[in-house]
Design an enzyme around this catalytic site. Sequence first.
Site, short mmCIF file in Angstrom:
data_model
loop_
_atom_site.label_atom_id
_atom_site.label_comp_id
_atom_site.label_asym_id
_atom_site.label_seq_id
_atom_site.Cartn_x
_atom_site.Cartn_y
_atom_site.Cartn_z
N GLU A 15 1.68 7.11 3.67
CA GLU A 15 0.66 8.02 4.19
C GLU A 15 0.67 9.34 3.43
OE1 GLU A 15 -0.19 8.52 8.61
OE2 GLU A 15 0.68 10.46 8.11
N THR A 16 -0.52 9.90 3.24
CA THR A 16 -0.67 11.16 2.50
C THR A 16 -1.18 12.28 3.40
OG1 THR A 16 -2.98 10.83 1.87
CG2 THR A 16 -1.31 9.79 0.47
N THR A 17 -1.14 13.48 2.86
CA THR A 17 -1.69 14.62 3.59
C THR A 17 -3.18 14.42 3.84
OG1 THR A 17 -1.99 15.74 1.45
CG2 THR A 17 0.00 16.26 2.69
N TRP A 18 -3.89 13.80 2.90
CA TRP A 18 -5.32 13.55 3.06
C TRP A 18 -5.58 12.41 4.04
CZ3 TRP A 18 -8.64 14.29 -1.98
CH2 TRP A 18 -8.51 15.61 -2.41
N ARG A 45 0.86 -1.19 0.00
CA ARG A 45 0.00 0.00 0.00
C ARG A 45 0.90 1.24 0.00
NH1 ARG A 45 -3.79 2.70 4.68
NH2 ARG A 45 -4.79 4.22 3.31
N HIS A 46 0.44 2.29 -0.65
CA HIS A 46 1.19 3.55 -0.71
C HIS A 46 1.47 4.11 0.69
CE1 HIS A 46 -2.30 5.97 0.43
NE2 HIS A 46 -3.01 5.16 -0.34
N GLU A 79 -7.34 3.08 -6.62
CA GLU A 79 -8.30 2.89 -5.54
C GLU A 79 -9.73 2.90 -6.10
OE1 GLU A 79 -9.41 1.65 -2.95
OE2 GLU A 79 -8.32 2.74 -1.38
N ARG A 119 0.09 9.28 -5.11
CA ARG A 119 0.55 8.73 -3.83
C ARG A 119 1.14 7.33 -3.99
NH1 ARG A 119 -5.05 9.03 -4.11
NH2 ARG A 119 -6.32 7.24 -3.47
#
Length: 238
Positions: A30-33, A27-28, A103, A78
């Site tokens: 962590e993102t800002t979102w 899985r990618h 996704e 991401r």
Amino acid sequence: MSSSVAAMEEEMEMEIPKGYAEIVVVRHGETTWNASRILQGQLDSQLNEIGRQQAAAVANRLSKEPKFNAIYTSDLKRAADTAQIIANQCGLKEVILDEALRERHLGDLQGLTMVDAQKMNPSAYKAFLAHKRDQEIPGGGESLDQLHHRCVSSFQKIAGQHKGERVIVVSHGGFIRELYRKAAPNRKLEGKIQNTSVSVVLISASNNRWFIKKWGDTSHLQGIGMLDSGFGGDKTSG
């Protein structure tokens, strides 16, 4: 245990059954979102600093494993950025972008927090939480059945191109949950798909047989943070 026996066991662990591809699924980061608890779906958001650290950690881990023949990724930023960090560390010259690895499309909910989604679009929110396999989400969102079909067909294609080889695929929480559903249809998936968790699936494209070799390993993330509190990767993944 003697060194020769240990080496033999390690070699057996590395073997890929005839006709199968070994696909390492990540899985990618962590993102800002993710950090802001926003539903991403097929919208783009950036890796945050923790996400980049996670990507570097999983890249370092995979670089110490037996050779990979290719790396595929969702074309969403991401995932693609996570894949590029892995490719650089593993000596893979090309990152193959594939929109089929994206996704789940969340329709009108994309870009909203769960709280705002409930207030601003209750019909789409209700459809999302219903978890009915054939329930599409208003605004062009996919049903879980549609996501599952896309997931399975894309992995069957990759497996068919890499028999006897090891490849990496970087994707998303909701997408990876459907992999588990295909590979272990009689087992309930507990917990969430953590950012940069590593799962390993053996797939035979010729007879449509899938086996889980490893699932949800995050041992490379010790000390990086946000492991337990990261958003997404569960039944409301997106």
